[in-house]
Scaffold this motif. Structure first.
Motif, short mmCIF file in Angstrom:
data_model
loop_
_atom_site.label_atom_id
_atom_site.label_comp_id
_atom_site.label_asym_id
_atom_site.label_seq_id
_atom_site.Cartn_x
_atom_site.Cartn_y
_atom_site.Cartn_z
N LYS A 157 -8.85 -19.58 0.87
CA LYS A 157 -8.39 -19.27 -0.49
C LYS A 157 -9.30 -20.03 -1.44
CE LYS A 157 -4.40 -20.98 -1.89
NZ LYS A 157 -2.96 -21.15 -2.20
N THR A 158 -9.98 -19.29 -2.33
CA THR A 158 -10.88 -19.93 -3.28
C THR A 158 -10.56 -19.46 -4.69
OG1 THR A 158 -12.51 -18.18 -3.01
CG2 THR A 158 -12.78 -20.12 -1.64
N VAL A 159 -10.83 -20.33 -5.65
CA VAL A 159 -10.62 -20.00 -7.05
C VAL A 159 -11.85 -19.24 -7.55
CG1 VAL A 159 -10.33 -20.97 -9.36
CG2 VAL A 159 -9.18 -22.02 -7.41
N VAL A 160 -11.63 -18.10 -8.19
CA VAL A 160 -12.75 -17.32 -8.71
C VAL A 160 -12.67 -17.13 -10.23
CG1 VAL A 160 -13.25 -16.09 -6.57
CG2 VAL A 160 -11.59 -15.14 -8.16
N GLY A 161 -11.55 -17.50 -10.84
CA GLY A 161 -11.43 -17.35 -12.28
C GLY A 161 -10.59 -18.45 -12.89
N GLN A 162 -11.08 -19.02 -14.01
CA GLN A 162 -10.35 -20.07 -14.70
C GLN A 162 -10.37 -19.79 -16.20
OE1 GLN A 162 -12.57 -23.59 -13.63
NE2 GLN A 162 -11.29 -23.96 -11.83
N THR A 163 -9.40 -20.37 -16.89
CA THR A 163 -9.39 -20.30 -18.35
C THR A 163 -10.33 -21.36 -18.89
OG1 THR A 163 -7.59 -21.87 -18.60
CG2 THR A 163 -6.97 -19.55 -18.34
N ALA A 164 -10.52 -21.36 -20.20
CA ALA A 164 -11.37 -22.38 -20.83
C ALA A 164 -10.78 -23.77 -20.65
CB ALA A 164 -11.53 -22.07 -22.32
N ALA A 165 -9.46 -23.85 -20.49
CA ALA A 165 -8.79 -25.13 -20.29
C ALA A 165 -8.81 -25.57 -18.83
CB ALA A 165 -7.35 -25.04 -20.78
N ASP A 220 -21.29 -7.74 21.29
CA ASP A 220 -21.87 -9.01 20.84
C ASP A 220 -20.95 -9.63 19.79
OD1 ASP A 220 -24.09 -8.79 22.49
OD2 ASP A 220 -25.19 -7.58 21.01
N ASP A 221 -21.31 -10.84 19.36
CA ASP A 221 -20.50 -11.52 18.34
C ASP A 221 -20.26 -10.57 17.17
OD1 ASP A 221 -20.86 -13.60 20.05
OD2 ASP A 221 -21.77 -14.94 18.60
N THR A 222 -19.00 -10.31 16.88
CA THR A 222 -18.61 -9.39 15.82
C THR A 222 -17.76 -10.14 14.82
OG1 THR A 222 -18.59 -7.58 17.42
CG2 THR A 222 -17.46 -7.20 15.34
N GLU A 223 -18.18 -10.13 13.57
CA GLU A 223 -17.41 -10.81 12.53
C GLU A 223 -16.74 -9.76 11.63
OE1 GLU A 223 -18.18 -14.50 9.75
OE2 GLU A 223 -19.15 -12.73 8.91
N LEU A 224 -15.44 -9.94 11.44
CA LEU A 224 -14.68 -9.11 10.52
C LEU A 224 -14.24 -10.01 9.37
CD1 LEU A 224 -12.49 -7.28 13.16
CD2 LEU A 224 -14.55 -6.43 12.06
N LEU A 225 -14.54 -9.60 8.16
CA LEU A 225 -14.21 -10.39 6.98
C LEU A 225 -13.52 -9.48 5.97
CD1 LEU A 225 -14.41 -12.98 5.25
CD2 LEU A 225 -16.61 -12.10 4.43
N LEU A 226 -12.30 -9.83 5.62
CA LEU A 226 -11.55 -9.08 4.61
C LEU A 226 -11.28 -9.99 3.43
CD1 LEU A 226 -8.97 -7.13 6.78
CD2 LEU A 226 -11.11 -6.33 5.84
N GLU A 227 -11.37 -9.43 2.23
CA GLU A 227 -11.13 -10.20 1.01
C GLU A 227 -10.15 -9.45 0.12
OE1 GLU A 227 -15.01 -10.41 -0.72
OE2 GLU A 227 -15.67 -12.01 0.61
N ARG A 228 -9.30 -10.20 -0.55
CA ARG A 228 -8.37 -9.65 -1.53
C ARG A 228 -8.35 -10.58 -2.73
NH1 ARG A 228 -8.61 -6.30 1.98
NH2 ARG A 228 -6.91 -5.25 3.04
N ASP A 229 -8.34 -10.01 -3.92
CA ASP A 229 -8.23 -10.79 -5.14
C ASP A 229 -6.78 -10.82 -5.58
OD1 ASP A 229 -10.95 -11.30 -5.28
OD2 ASP A 229 -11.36 -9.50 -6.46
N ILE A 230 -6.36 -11.95 -6.12
CA ILE A 230 -4.99 -12.11 -6.57
C ILE A 230 -5.00 -12.90 -7.88
CG2 ILE A 230 -4.69 -14.17 -5.14
CD1 ILE A 230 -1.76 -13.46 -4.82
N SER A 231 -4.25 -12.41 -8.85
CA SER A 231 -4.14 -13.15 -10.11
C SER A 231 -3.16 -14.30 -9.90
CB SER A 231 -3.65 -12.23 -11.23
OG SER A 231 -2.36 -11.75 -10.92
#
Length: 179
Positions: A96-104, A130-141
């Motif tokens: 879980k990573t932060v991708v958006g912040q307010t000015a504050a 062979d080595d198989t990587e599955l990567l799924l991403e979802r954005d959440i407010s």
């Protein structure tokens, strides 16, 4: 009046012809619903991370598809079966990573990721996948006033990604034709 056949309107005839044309077109296109997967092997042994949510759901899905699934610590069955193939789980993690912040500096948007890496080989060591990587991403407010609701939404999104990854793995395993 009882002896004369009913008169069909042009619209009724047109709709009937259109429905018939659609039925003929769909029957000839080869469309078939996806059925249960068929595997080239009857038993599988897990190696690596086996207690994560994705690995547990994958194990249930494989067993419900009719495969015998062995954990890495499980001894051979009475028949001497230890699994025809080895599924090695290399990475199974949630991020879980932060991708958006307010000015504050307040968090407004986060990105959820589920990463799963695996390989498939025969017991003799022949590589099937062979080595198989599955990567799924979802954005959440994110809103500080609805923290509990956002936590529930996050859990739901992680469960959805987990199920999607399991289905992708099942399709990849079913694509293996020859051991």
């Amino acid at each position: 009046m009882h002896g004369t056949p009913p008169v069909l309107s042009r619209r009724t005839v047109w709709l009937g012809a259109l429905a018939g044309a659609c039925a003929v077109a769909l029957s000839g296109c080869g469309f078939v619903l996806r059925g249960a997967p068929k595997f080239a092997f009857e038993s599988l042994r897990f190696q690596g991370s086996e207690v994560t949510p994705v690995a547990r759901e994958l194990r249930r899905a494989l067993e419900s598809a009719g495969l015998r699934v062995f954990a890495s610590g499980t001894p051979a069955s009475p028949e001497g079966d230890t699994g025809q193939v080895l599924l090695t789980v290399l990475v199974d993690q949630r991020e879980k990573t932060v991708v958006g912040q307010t000015a504050a500096g307040q968090v407004r948007e986060m990105q959820l990721r589920t990463r799963f890496t695996f390989r498939l080989a025969t017991v003799a060591g022949k590589s099937l996948l062979d080595d198989t990587e599955l990567l799924l991403e979802r954005d959440i407010s994110f809103t500080e006033t609805a923290v509990l609701a956002k936590e529930a939404e996050e859990a739901l999104l992680f469960r959805d990604m987990q199920s999607d990854i399991v289905q992708q793995i099942m399709r990849r395993l079913a694509a293996v034709q020859v051991l």
